[in-house]
Design a protein around this motif. Structure first.
Motif, PDB file in Angstrom:
ATOM      1  N   GLN A   1      -8.268   2.894   6.359  1.00  0.00           N
ATOM      2  CA  GLN A   1      -8.383   1.641   7.110  1.00  0.00           C
ATOM      3  C   GLN A   1      -8.971   0.532   6.240  1.00  0.00           C
ATOM      4  O   GLN A   1      -8.556  -0.629   6.334  1.00  0.00           O
ATOM      5  CB  GLN A   1      -9.229   1.861   8.358  1.00  0.00           C
ATOM      6  N   GLU A   2      -9.936   0.907   5.382  1.00  0.00           N
ATOM      7  CA  GLU A   2     -10.510  -0.067   4.451  1.00  0.00           C
ATOM      8  C   GLU A   2      -9.441  -0.587   3.496  1.00  0.00           C
ATOM      9  O   GLU A   2      -9.378  -1.787   3.200  1.00  0.00           O
ATOM     10  CB  GLU A   2     -11.658   0.584   3.665  1.00  0.00           C
ATOM     11  N   TRP A   3      -8.597   0.315   3.020  1.00  0.00           N
ATOM     12  CA  TRP A   3      -7.487  -0.075   2.155  1.00  0.00           C
ATOM     13  C   TRP A   3      -6.544  -1.039   2.858  1.00  0.00           C
ATOM     14  O   TRP A   3      -6.130  -2.055   2.284  1.00  0.00           O
ATOM     15  CB  TRP A   3      -6.711   1.165   1.713  1.00  0.00           C
ATOM     16  N   LEU A   4      -6.183  -0.729   4.080  1.00  0.00           N
ATOM     17  CA  LEU A   4      -5.242  -1.575   4.815  1.00  0.00           C
ATOM     18  C   LEU A   4      -5.820  -2.966   5.041  1.00  0.00           C
ATOM     19  O   LEU A   4      -5.104  -3.966   4.967  1.00  0.00           O
ATOM     20  CB  LEU A   4      -4.859  -0.902   6.135  1.00  0.00           C
TER      21      LEU A   4
ATOM     22  N   PHE B   1       0.843  -1.191   0.000  1.00  0.00           N
ATOM     23  CA  PHE B   1       0.000   0.000   0.000  1.00  0.00           C
ATOM     24  C   PHE B   1       0.881   1.244   0.000  1.00  0.00           C
ATOM     25  O   PHE B   1       1.705   1.435   0.891  1.00  0.00           O
ATOM     26  CB  PHE B   1      -0.912   0.000   1.226  1.00  0.00           C
ATOM     27  N   TYR B   2       0.688   2.094  -0.991  1.00  0.00           N
ATOM     28  CA  TYR B   2       1.546   3.260  -1.210  1.00  0.00           C
ATOM     29  C   TYR B   2       0.639   4.485  -1.318  1.00  0.00           C
ATOM     30  O   TYR B   2       0.005   4.719  -2.342  1.00  0.00           O
ATOM     31  CB  TYR B   2       2.339   3.027  -2.500  1.00  0.00           C
ATOM     32  N   LEU B   3       0.569   5.250  -0.258  1.00  0.00           N
ATOM     33  CA  LEU B   3      -0.261   6.450  -0.230  1.00  0.00           C
ATOM     34  C   LEU B   3       0.469   7.606  -0.908  1.00  0.00           C
ATOM     35  O   LEU B   3       1.653   7.835  -0.647  1.00  0.00           O
ATOM     36  CB  LEU B   3      -0.587   6.820   1.215  1.00  0.00           C
ATOM     37  N   VAL B   4      -0.242   8.325  -1.757  1.00  0.00           N
ATOM     38  CA  VAL B   4       0.302   9.529  -2.399  1.00  0.00           C
ATOM     39  C   VAL B   4      -0.605  10.695  -2.034  1.00  0.00           C
ATOM     40  O   VAL B   4      -1.823  10.632  -2.254  1.00  0.00           O
ATOM     41  CB  VAL B   4       0.368   9.380  -3.934  1.00  0.00           C
TER      42      VAL B   4
ATOM     43  N   ILE C   1      -7.252   2.914  -8.887  1.00  0.00           N
ATOM     44  CA  ILE C   1      -7.318   1.661  -8.124  1.00  0.00           C
ATOM     45  C   ILE C   1      -8.127   1.885  -6.845  1.00  0.00           C
ATOM     46  O   ILE C   1      -7.988   2.899  -6.183  1.00  0.00           O
ATOM     47  CB  ILE C   1      -5.907   1.136  -7.809  1.00  0.00           C
ATOM     48  N   THR C   2      -8.981   0.919  -6.541  1.00  0.00           N
ATOM     49  CA  THR C   2      -9.824   0.956  -5.348  1.00  0.00           C
ATOM     50  C   THR C   2      -9.569  -0.308  -4.529  1.00  0.00           C
ATOM     51  O   THR C   2      -8.949  -1.258  -5.020  1.00  0.00           O
ATOM     52  CB  THR C   2     -11.312   1.005  -5.732  1.00  0.00           C
ATOM     53  N   PRO C   3     -10.048  -0.360  -3.294  1.00  0.00           N
ATOM     54  CA  PRO C   3      -9.892  -1.592  -2.511  1.00  0.00           C
ATOM     55  C   PRO C   3     -10.476  -2.814  -3.215  1.00  0.00           C
ATOM     56  O   PRO C   3      -9.960  -3.922  -3.075  1.00  0.00           O
ATOM     57  CB  PRO C   3     -10.636  -1.277  -1.207  1.00  0.00           C
ATOM     58  N   GLN C   4     -11.548  -2.608  -3.985  1.00  0.00           N
ATOM     59  CA  GLN C   4     -12.182  -3.729  -4.683  1.00  0.00           C
ATOM     60  C   GLN C   4     -11.323  -4.234  -5.847  1.00  0.00           C
ATOM     61  O   GLN C   4     -11.472  -5.373  -6.292  1.00  0.00           O
ATOM     62  CB  GLN C   4     -13.553  -3.302  -5.206  1.00  0.00           C
TER      63      GLN C   4
END
Length: 203
Positions: free
Chosen positions: A189-192, A4-7, A156-159
């Motif tokens: 948090q959903e992403w993680l 997971f890479y937050l920008v 890109i989404t969590p899904q």
């Protein structure tokens, strides 16, 4: 490499989300006065140090040298002017954006810490001359990149994360999906959780 890479272009959002568990974050600030840049980069650096996260600075490789930031991200337009010898002497890692085969070949010749491919899906981030690359390009890029980590970015989404990682991406970069969320902390948090599910599924 962290999956997971937050920008983010906001140091305040960075300081909100790194404590949630983000371990890889890029600070992408555009068109700010130099003094504000230095201040925001320094704040981001201190936050990431406190929580054990890796900070990647977008574009400003000179400030990375000046302020002791050990990771930068550069676009293709930056390659002509960046002093890669100085970055290597300072042990500063760099990731490089790519959109087509020629850009990928050039990027890999510089031995980057990672190459990024985008946009994988339609994105609201910015107007680009490249259309959505699609999952088949993620697979192709990874085949060409080999041992060099591949970051997928764009829409890109969590899904969608399992499909993108399943095609060989080592990491997914996320910008607007969190930036535009009504509750960025809850979305992060959903992403993680989504990333963790993929991790468990591949063990």
């Amino acid at each position: 490499m962290e999956k997971f890479y937050l920008v983010t272009g906001s140091v305040n959002l960075l300081k909100l989300l790194v404590p949630v568990g983000v371990k890889l974050v890029q600070l992408r600030i555009k068109d700010a006065p130099i003094d504000q840049l230095r201040q925001q980069i320094t704040e981001a650096k201190l936050c990431c140090q406190q929580y054990g996260a890796t900070l990647v600075l977008n574009d400003y490789w000179q400030l990375a040298l000046e302020l002791g930031i050990d990771f930068v991200h550069l676009g293709q337009e930056d390659l002509q002017n960046a002093d890669f010898s100085a970055l290597r002497r300072a042990n500063i890692r760099f990731g490089l954006s790519t959109h087509d085969e020629a850009e990928l070949e050039l990027a890999l010749s510089l031995t980057p810490a990672y190459v990024a491919l985008g946009p994988v899906y339609p994105t609201k981030l910015k107007k680009m001359k490249w259309g959505p690359q699609g999952l088949h390009r993620v697979r192709l890029w990874k085949q060409i990149a080999g041992q060099t980590p591949l970051v997928a970015i764009g829409g890109i989404t969590p899904q969608r994360v399992a499909g993108v990682l399943g095609m060989g991406a080592d990491s997914v970069a996320v910008v607007t999906d969190i930036q535009l969320a009504l509750d960025p902390v809850a979305r992060c948090q959903e992403w993680l959780r989504a990333i963790k599910k993929v991790d468990y599924a591949t063990i």
